[in-house]
Write an enzyme that holds these catalytic residues in place. Structure first.
Site: not given
Length: 251
Positions: A39, A41-43, A90, A117, A138, A194
């Protein structure tokens, strides 16, 4: 797809061009508490800002505490009545997720809304501190674990308040482009094969499968909680930092 690009409203009366303020107009969330991961940054920041505008008690969960506190100050500057707290989280670290959940539970407050988010996208191959490919750790595993740790709290809140709980997983249309065959559970940490974009798609597919299966379990249990996954559209945020082409178009 065309409706998403043009912003044409759907059955709800809203479309991809609708803002969060428009969608939440007239809502009073004074009796609600929400956690927004990422929360700062960004959306996530816009989500936290508008929820606070609607009187929701917002907990910004973020890895970068300096950025999280700056986000809080930005929200409070424009809305003196905003109820915003920040907590360290984190999502790439199982230890950090557990600590966040323990700290939240210690507050002894209700939890009505969990917005999963936060995320990373298209990053070079890396392993988390737990030895798991970083995008999968993540974007999916951290949120999966966090949701499980907070689920009993959400169930109790929904039961005692009579207010339907909401869990939202921020996914992506990229879920249609994972590795061939879907999620490579046997090759999550396979460095030589990868591919950053396919790994991102894999993690977003996992978000959707998580939401679908959790929704099914909660419905069978009779819990008053809905679970949804949502593709927010293409928005230029710091999530794009590993995509040089997209970033160059934004400069």
């Amino acid at each position: 797809m065309l409706r998403s690009i043009t912003g044409k409203p759907g059955p709800s009366g809203f479309g991809s061009a609708s803002t969060a303020e428009q969608v939440t107009h007239g809502i009073d969330g004074s009796n609600l508490t929400a956690i927004v991961t990422g929360g700062a940054s960004g959306i996530g920041l816009e989500t936290a800002r508008v929820l606070a505008m609607r009187n929701v008690h917002v907990i910004i969960a973020a890895r970068n505490m300096e950025a999280a506190n700056e986000a809080k100050q930005r929200i409070v500057k424009d809305n003196k009545a905003a109820r915003v707290d920040v907590e360290k989280l984190d999502l790439s670290s199982i230890r950090s997720v557990k600590a966040f959940a323990d700290n939240f539970k210690a507050l002894n407050i209700p939890l009505n809304i969990l917005i999963n988010n936060a995320g990373i996208m298209f990053c070079p191959f890396q392993l988390s501190e737990d030895g798991i490919e970083l995008q999968f750790a993540t974007n999916h595993l951290g949120h999966f674990y966090l949701t499980n740790l907070l689920l009993d709290n959400m169930k109790e809140t929904a039961k005692s308040s009579g207010i339907e709980g909401r869990i939202v997983n921020l996914s992506s249309v990229a879920h249609i482009c994972p590795y061939k065959g879907g999620i490579r559970f046997h090759k999550i940490n396979h460095k030589s094969s990868y591919q950053n974009k396919l790994a991102y798609g894999q993690s977003k597919l996992a978000n959707i499968l998580h939401a679908n299966e959790l929704s099914r379990h909660l419905q069978e249990e009779g819990a008053n909680i809905t679970v949804n996954s949502v593709h927010p559209g293409l928005i230029m945020t710091s999530l794009m930092r590993h995509s040089a082409l997209l970033m160059s178009r934004n400069l």
